[in-house]
Design a protein around this motif. Sequence first.
Motif, PDB file in Angstrom:
ATOM      1  N   LYS A 161      81.958  10.766  42.952  1.00 38.63           N
ATOM      2  CA  LYS A 161      81.732  12.218  43.122  1.00 38.63           C
ATOM      3  C   LYS A 161      82.952  13.093  42.896  1.00 38.63           C
ATOM      4  O   LYS A 161      82.837  14.319  42.881  1.00 38.63           O
ATOM      5  CB  LYS A 161      81.132  12.541  44.496  1.00 38.63           C
ATOM      6  CG  LYS A 161      79.750  11.993  44.687  1.00 38.63           C
ATOM      7  CD  LYS A 161      78.782  13.085  45.043  1.00 38.63           C
ATOM      8  CE  LYS A 161      77.390  12.515  45.217  1.00 38.63           C
ATOM      9  NZ  LYS A 161      76.409  13.538  45.461  1.00 38.63           N
ATOM     10  N   SER A 162      84.144  12.499  42.754  1.00 42.45           N
ATOM     11  CA  SER A 162      85.303  13.339  42.468  1.00 42.45           C
ATOM     12  C   SER A 162      85.116  13.976  41.100  1.00 42.45           C
ATOM     13  O   SER A 162      84.468  13.397  40.223  1.00 42.45           O
ATOM     14  CB  SER A 162      86.575  12.496  42.434  1.00 42.45           C
ATOM     15  OG  SER A 162      86.757  11.859  43.664  1.00 42.45           O
ATOM     16  N   LEU A 163      85.715  15.143  40.896  1.00 40.07           N
ATOM     17  CA  LEU A 163      85.696  15.739  39.567  1.00 40.07           C
ATOM     18  C   LEU A 163      86.897  15.212  38.795  1.00 40.07           C
ATOM     19  O   LEU A 163      88.031  15.252  39.296  1.00 40.07           O
ATOM     20  CB  LEU A 163      85.723  17.269  39.627  1.00 40.07           C
ATOM     21  CG  LEU A 163      85.221  17.833  38.297  1.00 40.07           C
ATOM     22  CD1 LEU A 163      83.714  18.114  38.376  1.00 40.07           C
ATOM     23  CD2 LEU A 163      85.947  19.087  37.885  1.00 40.07           C
ATOM     24  N   ILE A 164      86.656  14.698  37.601  1.00 43.08           N
ATOM     25  CA  ILE A 164      87.705  14.058  36.794  1.00 43.08           C
ATOM     26  C   ILE A 164      88.138  15.026  35.688  1.00 43.08           C
ATOM     27  O   ILE A 164      87.344  15.378  34.815  1.00 43.08           O
ATOM     28  CB  ILE A 164      87.194  12.741  36.179  1.00 43.08           C
ATOM     29  CG1 ILE A 164      86.649  11.815  37.280  1.00 43.08           C
ATOM     30  CG2 ILE A 164      88.312  12.054  35.388  1.00 43.08           C
ATOM     31  CD1 ILE A 164      85.895  10.600  36.746  1.00 43.08           C
ATOM     32  N   LEU A 167      93.892  15.664  33.847  1.00 41.18           N
ATOM     33  CA  LEU A 167      95.000  15.145  34.667  1.00 41.18           C
ATOM     34  C   LEU A 167      94.464  14.277  35.806  1.00 41.18           C
ATOM     35  O   LEU A 167      95.118  14.118  36.836  1.00 41.18           O
ATOM     36  CB  LEU A 167      95.848  16.310  35.218  1.00 41.18           C
ATOM     37  CG  LEU A 167      96.603  17.133  34.159  1.00 41.18           C
ATOM     38  CD1 LEU A 167      97.343  18.293  34.816  1.00 41.18           C
ATOM     39  CD2 LEU A 167      97.594  16.258  33.386  1.00 41.18           C
ATOM     40  N   GLY A 168      93.262  13.731  35.626  1.00 40.78           N
ATOM     41  CA  GLY A 168      92.688  12.832  36.613  1.00 40.78           C
ATOM     42  C   GLY A 168      91.956  13.565  37.719  1.00 40.78           C
ATOM     43  O   GLY A 168      91.602  14.750  37.592  1.00 40.78           O
ATOM     44  N   CYS A 169      91.713  12.822  38.818  1.00 39.00           N
ATOM     45  CA  CYS A 169      90.888  13.388  39.899  1.00 39.00           C
ATOM     46  C   CYS A 169      91.668  13.607  41.191  1.00 39.00           C
ATOM     47  O   CYS A 169      91.164  14.258  42.108  1.00 39.00           O
ATOM     48  CB  CYS A 169      89.692  12.476  40.173  1.00 39.00           C
ATOM     49  SG  CYS A 169      90.165  10.859  40.833  1.00 39.00           S
ATOM     50  N   ALA A 170      92.900  13.058  41.293  1.00 35.14           N
ATOM     51  CA  ALA A 170      93.623  13.145  42.573  1.00 35.14           C
ATOM     52  C   ALA A 170      94.283  14.513  42.711  1.00 35.14           C
ATOM     53  O   ALA A 170      95.373  14.751  42.183  1.00 35.14           O
ATOM     54  CB  ALA A 170      94.666  12.033  42.665  1.00 35.14           C
ATOM     55  N   GLY A 171      93.595  15.401  43.397  1.00 33.30           N
ATOM     56  CA  GLY A 171      94.130  16.753  43.564  1.00 33.30           C
ATOM     57  C   GLY A 171      93.059  17.646  44.137  1.00 33.30           C
ATOM     58  O   GLY A 171      91.990  17.175  44.534  1.00 33.30           O
ATOM     59  N   LYS A 240      91.208   7.380  49.177  1.00 30.94           N
ATOM     60  CA  LYS A 240      91.469   6.071  48.546  1.00 30.94           C
ATOM     61  C   LYS A 240      90.722   5.969  47.214  1.00 30.94           C
ATOM     62  O   LYS A 240      91.187   5.329  46.275  1.00 30.94           O
ATOM     63  CB  LYS A 240      91.023   4.939  49.487  1.00 30.94           C
ATOM     64  CG  LYS A 240      91.824   4.865  50.779  1.00 30.94           C
ATOM     65  CD  LYS A 240      93.245   4.414  50.532  1.00 30.94           C
ATOM     66  CE  LYS A 240      94.089   4.508  51.784  1.00 30.94           C
ATOM     67  NZ  LYS A 240      95.488   4.147  51.559  1.00 30.94           N
ATOM     68  N   CYS A 241      89.522   6.629  47.125  1.00 30.90           N
ATOM     69  CA  CYS A 241      88.715   6.572  45.904  1.00 30.90           C
ATOM     70  C   CYS A 241      89.317   7.395  44.771  1.00 30.90           C
ATOM     71  O   CYS A 241      88.824   7.356  43.645  1.00 30.90           O
ATOM     72  CB  CYS A 241      87.293   7.046  46.194  1.00 30.90           C
ATOM     73  SG  CYS A 241      87.233   8.677  46.967  1.00 30.90           S
ATOM     74  N   ALA A 246      90.993   4.029  37.787  1.00 31.63           N
ATOM     75  CA  ALA A 246      91.160   4.314  36.354  1.00 31.63           C
ATOM     76  C   ALA A 246      91.236   5.810  36.046  1.00 31.63           C
ATOM     77  O   ALA A 246      91.862   6.218  35.068  1.00 31.63           O
ATOM     78  CB  ALA A 246      89.998   3.696  35.582  1.00 31.63           C
ATOM     79  N   CYS A 247      90.592   6.642  36.879  1.00 29.66           N
ATOM     80  CA  CYS A 247      90.537   8.081  36.590  1.00 29.66           C
ATOM     81  C   CYS A 247      91.532   8.868  37.442  1.00 29.66           C
ATOM     82  O   CYS A 247      91.414  10.087  37.536  1.00 29.66           O
ATOM     83  CB  CYS A 247      89.117   8.607  36.817  1.00 29.66           C
ATOM     84  SG  CYS A 247      88.490   8.215  38.458  1.00 29.66           S
ATOM     85  N   GLU A 248      92.506   8.182  38.037  1.00 28.98           N
ATOM     86  CA  GLU A 248      93.457   8.898  38.906  1.00 28.98           C
ATOM     87  C   GLU A 248      94.280   9.950  38.142  1.00 28.98           C
ATOM     88  O   GLU A 248      94.462  11.062  38.623  1.00 28.98           O
ATOM     89  CB  GLU A 248      94.405   7.881  39.563  1.00 28.98           C
ATOM     90  CG  GLU A 248      95.472   8.546  40.411  1.00 28.98           C
ATOM     91  CD  GLU A 248      96.541   7.579  40.904  1.00 28.98           C
ATOM     92  OE1 GLU A 248      96.389   6.352  40.706  1.00 28.98           O
ATOM     93  OE2 GLU A 248      97.523   8.054  41.487  1.00 28.98           O
ATOM     94  N   TYR A 249      94.822   9.564  36.975  1.00 28.05           N
ATOM     95  CA  TYR A 249      95.758  10.435  36.248  1.00 28.05           C
ATOM     96  C   TYR A 249      95.184  11.073  34.993  1.00 28.05           C
ATOM     97  O   TYR A 249      95.808  11.932  34.392  1.00 28.05           O
ATOM     98  CB  TYR A 249      96.991   9.634  35.818  1.00 28.05           C
ATOM     99  CG  TYR A 249      98.070   9.511  36.887  1.00 28.05           C
ATOM    100  CD1 TYR A 249      98.935  10.578  37.154  1.00 28.05           C
ATOM    101  CD2 TYR A 249      98.223   8.343  37.606  1.00 28.05           C
ATOM    102  CE1 TYR A 249      99.927  10.470  38.108  1.00 28.05           C
ATOM    103  CE2 TYR A 249      99.220   8.228  38.582  1.00 28.05           C
ATOM    104  CZ  TYR A 249     100.063   9.311  38.809  1.00 28.05           C
ATOM    105  OH  TYR A 249     101.045   9.208  39.760  1.00 28.05           O
TER     106      TYR A 249
END
Length: 254
Positions: A161-164, A167-171, A240-241, A246-249
């Motif tokens: 469910k994160s938006l990718i 620059l990834g999804c962590a933010g 953590k997700c 793979a979609c972090e960055y």
Amino acid sequence: MDSKDFAAFITDLVNESPLNRAPEIGLVIYSNPLVGIASAHDPLFTRLKEPEIVGSHYLTPTEWLPEAETVISYFLPYSPEVRQANYNGDLPAREWLYGRVEGEAFNDAVRRMLVAEVQSKGGLALAPLHDARYKTVKKRSNWSERHTAYISGLGTFGLGKSLITELGCAGRFGSVVVNWKIEPTPRTYTGVYDNCTMCGECIPRCPVGAITVNGKDIWTCSRYLDEIKVRYAPRYGCGKCQTAVACEYSVPGR
Ligand code: B12
Ligand code: SF4
Ligand code: SF4
């Protein structure tokens, strides 16, 4: 102002504001942002009222601001320090907890400064998250930052469910509605999950099994975040997700 001007404005805040820092732990919270622009009249905003998308309580840009012409959406990617600290263990890293709480305080400041900047140039602007009408019903808000980002060309949802974004999804995301006409950012996707490869790396990352091949159970995630809140008050978070996946960055495969 166009999308480049707004990106430069937020970049300056990221680089210069003391609110983007947690000096007590020597942390810079965010790296440079992405900005996407949507027309306030994009028909997708009205579709968000459909029950399976957000719901009838969702308010469109012109319901927030009758003169609205444009929505400015931005992504604040976490710094490598916030992300990497969260790689190990089941519990959130201290850096992530600061990223969630102090990081959202900075995000609130960005929303306020954008509104003030537009108003100082004679425009009208409103941040729905700061409006008295903003509310969340059954974990669905009447203004969704991720759906706004999707419509503004910033990226698509993923299995967890994160938006990718590029620059990834962590933010974290934010947005403001303005009465200026600005050229919208083209969407390079057509499907809700186009940026997700369905690789499944986020599934074992979740400490409470909220993510499966069928998607994310928001109630399991929410209960866990409530437990974390008790343990780490006044901070909380998990993410953590969104880290060591793979979609972090970036958009995986690109
Ligand atoms: C309530 C909330 C939660 C709830 C769950 C919400 C939910 N429904 O998913 C709980 C408490 C569990 C939660 C958890 C977390 N949250 Co939260 N949360 C919110 C909040 C306040 C509202 C979310 C909302 O209203 N969603 C609406 C529902 C409808 O969204 P949805 O179910 O995902 O939408 C689906 C349907 O629309 C469907 N769909 C069906 N047909 C169609 C058609 C079209 C055209 C479209 C577009 C979609 C669509 O696709 C979507 C995806 O499956 C937002 C802030 C905001 N106001 O936006 C932050 C927000 C979503 N959270 C965020 C974060 C970071 C987190 C956490 C990581 C916690 C943390 N910080 O440590 C976790 C896990 C996030 C994750 N992987 O999703 C970020 C997301 C960042 C990102 N990269 O995606 C947000 C945007 C906050 C922010 N300002 O950045 N959150
Ligand atoms: S880790 Fe893989 S399956 Fe999970 S959201 Fe990212 S790309 Fe999609
Ligand atoms: S935020 Fe934590 S609990 Fe929620 S889905 Fe992601 S990994 Fe699971």
